[in-house]
Design an enzyme around this catalytic site. Sequence first.
Site, mmCIF file in Angstrom:
data_model
loop_
_atom_site.group_PDB
_atom_site.id
_atom_site.type_symbol
_atom_site.label_atom_id
_atom_site.label_comp_id
_atom_site.label_asym_id
_atom_site.label_seq_id
_atom_site.Cartn_x
_atom_site.Cartn_y
_atom_site.Cartn_z
ATOM 1 N N HIS A 172 46.884 48.199 43.086
ATOM 2 C CA HIS A 172 48.241 47.811 42.693
ATOM 3 C C HIS A 172 48.424 47.856 41.173
ATOM 4 O O HIS A 172 49.367 48.482 40.670
ATOM 5 C CB HIS A 172 48.531 46.399 43.218
ATOM 6 C CG HIS A 172 49.923 45.933 42.932
ATOM 7 N ND1 HIS A 172 50.953 46.127 43.818
ATOM 8 C CD2 HIS A 172 50.462 45.282 41.861
ATOM 9 C CE1 HIS A 172 52.060 45.618 43.309
ATOM 10 N NE2 HIS A 172 51.789 45.101 42.124
ATOM 11 N N GLU A 173 47.522 47.203 40.468
ATOM 12 C CA GLU A 173 47.665 47.150 39.011
ATOM 13 C C GLU A 173 47.415 48.508 38.364
ATOM 14 O O GLU A 173 48.029 48.839 37.348
ATOM 15 C CB GLU A 173 46.713 46.104 38.428
ATOM 16 C CG GLU A 173 46.981 44.675 38.891
ATOM 17 C CD GLU A 173 48.406 44.223 38.618
ATOM 18 O OE1 GLU A 173 49.019 44.702 37.631
ATOM 19 O OE2 GLU A 173 48.916 43.398 39.392
ATOM 20 N N HIS B 187 50.672 50.367 38.186
ATOM 21 C CA HIS B 187 51.462 50.023 36.995
ATOM 22 C C HIS B 187 50.882 50.706 35.756
ATOM 23 O O HIS B 187 51.609 51.307 34.956
ATOM 24 C CB HIS B 187 51.448 48.507 36.779
ATOM 25 C CG HIS B 187 52.185 47.714 37.807
ATOM 26 N ND1 HIS B 187 53.478 47.994 38.187
ATOM 27 C CD2 HIS B 187 51.813 46.617 38.539
ATOM 28 C CE1 HIS B 187 53.876 47.118 39.097
ATOM 29 N NE2 HIS B 187 52.878 46.269 39.332
#
Length: 459
Positions: free
Chosen positions: A26-27, A30
Amino acid sequence: MQSIVSLFTTYLPYFILVLTLLVFVHEFGHYWVGRRFGIHAEVFSIGFGPELFGWTDRNGTRWKISAIPLGGYVKFLGDSDASSATPSDQPLSNEQRKRAFFTQPLHARAAVVLGGPLANLLFAFLLLTAVFYVAGEPYSPSLVAVQADGPAARAGLRTGDELLRLSGERIGRYEDIQDVQFLYWAKPMPVEFKRGDEIRNAEIVPQFCERTDRNGNVIRYGELGLDQLIRPVVGGFTPKSPAQAAGLKVGDLLLEIDGKPVDHFSRIPELIGDRAGQPVVIKYDRNGQRGEVTVVPEADKATDCNGKEHTVGRLRIRPANVTEFRSHDVFGAMGAGLRHVWGMTTMFYTSMAQILTATRPVDELGGPIRIAKAAGEASHMGWTGILNLVIALSVVLGVFNLLPVPMLDGGHLAMYLYEAIRGRPLGLKAQELGLKVGFALVVGMALVATFNDIKMLLR
């Protein structure tokens, strides 16, 4: 007490492993998108709190593992905190402003925020595609066996019918029927089915049912009075099976029980359910040779949908595997992966909408403890169970973060949508208020989920 001990000895290691992987994905979504727009990431952290260890790369990004393994974050240049919700008061040089998050055009900021959830969905899609390409897509025909006097029988369905649509959802596999059962409990379900060459329509009124599985999880669904149509072939035995002790073997085709024909596997419990402790004569076919044995069904406790416990007879046999695996080329596997991710996404949002409208109880919300328990249970199934859990949780993490709640990625996207429509960002006071409301909602949801988890452990 045993559940609490298992939480720390068995479940927790798998929980940390799975959560760390999904948070990283997920990170990194980003981070990767931010790098594409030239935004500088100051910190990439797995976990919160004090740093345990880490390193700084040549771009000046601090990669670290922190003490509390319940999430993670990427802090971009110019952010006031790890949430990237508001800009910092720190003065930036002209060069730094070019690389800060909040000085980027709207489309760049939206893309960075969207990168995290999309990374989780893409990760699940790629895993599913790989599984379907290598091993094939699990598929069970949507032919049904209809229980006598059940909701489906009252609606006019018969054993051998093929379901095409249920409650507006297309049915391509028997597993699709089960998905609809878990989503819709008591409202009438329009059903389209095929009998021979004729397409028919009816309406099934399901009976609400609540059961507890062997792991202590409460399962709620709409009982339709349908089973998968399975040939009555012995596929295996559970420990201390009276049928095995009487001489039945794997591969035997059951023909009759006390003179009554066994048309399909789910007919067996109908014929022996009230015969616990009483001998029954079973006729079978073994490699073309007829035979018969006398079996005394074992008494067992069962709870019906009304919560009443009663005694039933069990042969302790398992059906032969009827799940097929459809082979796919790369593009077919991609299509199947996309369908499965979309199906899990729609199930999540439908369930959340039902919780918010009080048509589904709030105790179905689960938190870290329940996820840890699911990870431990999946570990008992080997890598297949772990892989299925990783795929499911990756989808959930992605779609949950897209909810339009401040503090979540979806809340940031909602504010960017406002900015795109009005031509200016939401005022700072409104942003601060939204963040406070979002924080309260997220914390409240976490408290409810944790309370549900604790109740589950103490059951």
